[in-house]
Design a protein around this motif. Structure first.
Motif, short mmCIF file in Angstrom:
data_model
loop_
_atom_site.label_atom_id
_atom_site.label_comp_id
_atom_site.label_asym_id
_atom_site.label_seq_id
_atom_site.Cartn_x
_atom_site.Cartn_y
_atom_site.Cartn_z
N LEU A 94 0.84 -1.22 0.00
CA LEU A 94 0.00 0.00 0.00
C LEU A 94 0.86 1.25 0.00
CD1 LEU A 94 -2.69 -1.31 2.51
CD2 LEU A 94 -3.10 -0.68 0.11
N LYS A 95 1.98 1.21 0.73
CA LYS A 95 2.89 2.38 0.76
C LYS A 95 3.44 2.62 -0.65
CE LYS A 95 6.79 4.44 3.19
NZ LYS A 95 7.75 4.29 4.33
N ALA A 96 3.81 1.52 -1.32
CA ALA A 96 4.34 1.65 -2.69
C ALA A 96 3.27 2.18 -3.63
CB ALA A 96 4.85 0.29 -3.18
N ALA A 97 2.01 1.94 -3.27
CA ALA A 97 0.90 2.43 -4.11
C ALA A 97 0.53 3.87 -3.76
CB ALA A 97 -0.31 1.52 -3.94
N GLY A 98 1.28 4.46 -2.81
CA GLY A 98 1.06 5.88 -2.49
C GLY A 98 0.09 6.13 -1.35
N ILE A 99 -0.31 5.06 -0.64
CA ILE A 99 -1.22 5.24 0.50
C ILE A 99 -0.42 5.74 1.69
CG2 ILE A 99 -2.70 4.02 2.16
CD1 ILE A 99 -4.04 4.22 -0.52
N ARG A 100 -0.94 6.79 2.34
CA ARG A 100 -0.27 7.35 3.53
C ARG A 100 -0.55 6.42 4.71
NH1 ARG A 100 -2.06 13.21 5.97
NH2 ARG A 100 -0.99 13.08 7.98
N LEU A 101 0.53 5.94 5.34
CA LEU A 101 0.36 5.03 6.48
C LEU A 101 0.39 5.82 7.78
CD1 LEU A 101 2.84 2.16 5.45
CD2 LEU A 101 0.41 2.42 4.85
N ILE A 102 -0.52 5.52 8.69
CA ILE A 102 -0.39 6.06 10.05
C ILE A 102 0.65 5.25 10.79
CG2 ILE A 102 -1.60 6.29 12.28
CD1 ILE A 102 -4.15 6.88 10.64
N HIS A 119 -4.05 6.25 6.71
CA HIS A 119 -4.61 7.58 6.99
C HIS A 119 -5.88 7.83 6.17
CE1 HIS A 119 -4.97 11.83 7.82
NE2 HIS A 119 -4.08 11.68 8.76
N PRO A 120 -6.90 8.40 6.82
CA PRO A 120 -8.16 8.63 6.10
C PRO A 120 -8.01 9.55 4.88
CG PRO A 120 -8.26 9.56 8.33
CD PRO A 120 -7.00 8.79 8.24
N LYS A 121 -6.95 10.37 4.90
CA LYS A 121 -6.75 11.24 3.73
C LYS A 121 -6.44 10.41 2.47
CE LYS A 121 -7.01 15.41 5.65
NZ LYS A 121 -8.27 16.15 5.53
N SER A 122 -5.94 9.19 2.67
CA SER A 122 -5.62 8.32 1.53
C SER A 122 -6.73 7.32 1.23
CB SER A 122 -4.34 7.53 1.83
OG SER A 122 -3.21 8.35 1.81
N THR A 123 -7.75 7.28 2.09
CA THR A 123 -8.75 6.21 1.92
C THR A 123 -10.15 6.81 1.81
OG1 THR A 123 -8.82 6.04 4.34
CG2 THR A 123 -7.40 4.46 3.16
N GLY A 124 -10.23 7.94 1.17
CA GLY A 124 -11.54 8.53 0.89
C GLY A 124 -12.27 9.03 2.11
N GLY A 125 -11.51 9.28 3.20
CA GLY A 125 -12.14 9.86 4.39
C GLY A 125 -12.62 8.84 5.40
N VAL A 126 -12.40 7.54 5.11
CA VAL A 126 -12.79 6.51 6.09
C VAL A 126 -11.52 5.91 6.68
CG1 VAL A 126 -13.92 4.27 6.43
CG2 VAL A 126 -14.92 5.95 4.86
N LEU A 127 -11.39 5.94 7.99
CA LEU A 127 -10.22 5.36 8.64
C LEU A 127 -10.23 3.85 8.46
CD1 LEU A 127 -7.72 5.78 10.47
CD2 LEU A 127 -9.25 5.59 12.44
#
Ligand SMILES: CC[C@H](C(=O)O)C(=O)SCCNC(=O)CCNC(=O)[C@H](O)C(C)(C)COP(=O)(O)OP(=O)(O)OC[C@H]1O[C@@H](n2cnc3c(N)ncnc32)[C@H](O)[C@@H]1OP(=O)(O)O
Ligand code: CO
Length: 142
Positions: A94-102, A119-127
């Protein structure tokens, strides 16, 4: 995350005992676990119906992020959690795909799970929470 069943859906509550009574006595859910996870600043109670688990969360103090998120509401949906077989591999993918990890590193969750949040900023606002069951084995059924 293909074929990652939902492990639980979490609700932050103001009155944990009232929420437990509602889900177990009124809605007929069965009790699964109750524990304090100090490094998360919460008390978590898992209640189940079939394969569905609702995680009821109480903040240990009103300064916690989950209390802030709940605000003045009695209850508020907080996150969805998916069960993965290899949480480290999923985090790397997921990190390689650009998802922000908490959580860059997985940590101890409730019910014996190893967990990490996106992080919800990377997942459409849903934690979103990833959970690896104890032993990393096949998904927990029933
Ligand atoms: C015991 C473990 C148990 C388990 O399953 O085993 C749990 O599930 S523990 C659950 C409690 N732990 C966590 O939630 C850890 C992950 N959460 C965090 O790190 C923070 O809550 C974070 C980063 C999501 C938000 O941090 P904070 O509130 O300090 O930051 P902001 O107030 O600046 O919020 C940033 C931005 O995120 C939005 N937000 C906050 N919480 C949620 C949420 N639950 N769902 C969706 N969005 C959320 C917040 O509204 C802000 O959005 P903005 O548009 O910037 O206003
Ligand atoms: Co959770």
């Amino acid at each position: 995350m293909i074929d990652a069943p939902i492990d639980h859906v979490a609700i932050v509550v103001k009155d944990l005992d009232a929420a437990i009574a509602l889900y177990t006595q009124t809605l007929g859910f069965s009790f699964v676990y109750r524990e304090i996870v100090a490094d998360q600043g919460i008390e978590a109670v898992g209640v189940r119906t079939g394969n569905a688990v609702i995680e009821l969360l109480r903040p240990l103090d009103e300064e916690s992020p989950i209390a802030r998120y709940r605000g003045d509401a009695q209850t508020k949906l907080h996150h969805t959690a998916y069960r993965v077989a290899d949480i480290r591999a999923e985090l790397a993918r997921l990190k390689a795909a650009g998802i922000r990890l908490i959580d860059e590193e997985p940590r101890r969750g409730a019910h014996g799970n190893t967990i990490a949040f996106l992080h919800p900023k990377s997942t459409g606002g849903v934690l979103v929470e990833l959970c690896q069951p104890p032993g990393g084995g096949p998904p927990r059924e029933g």
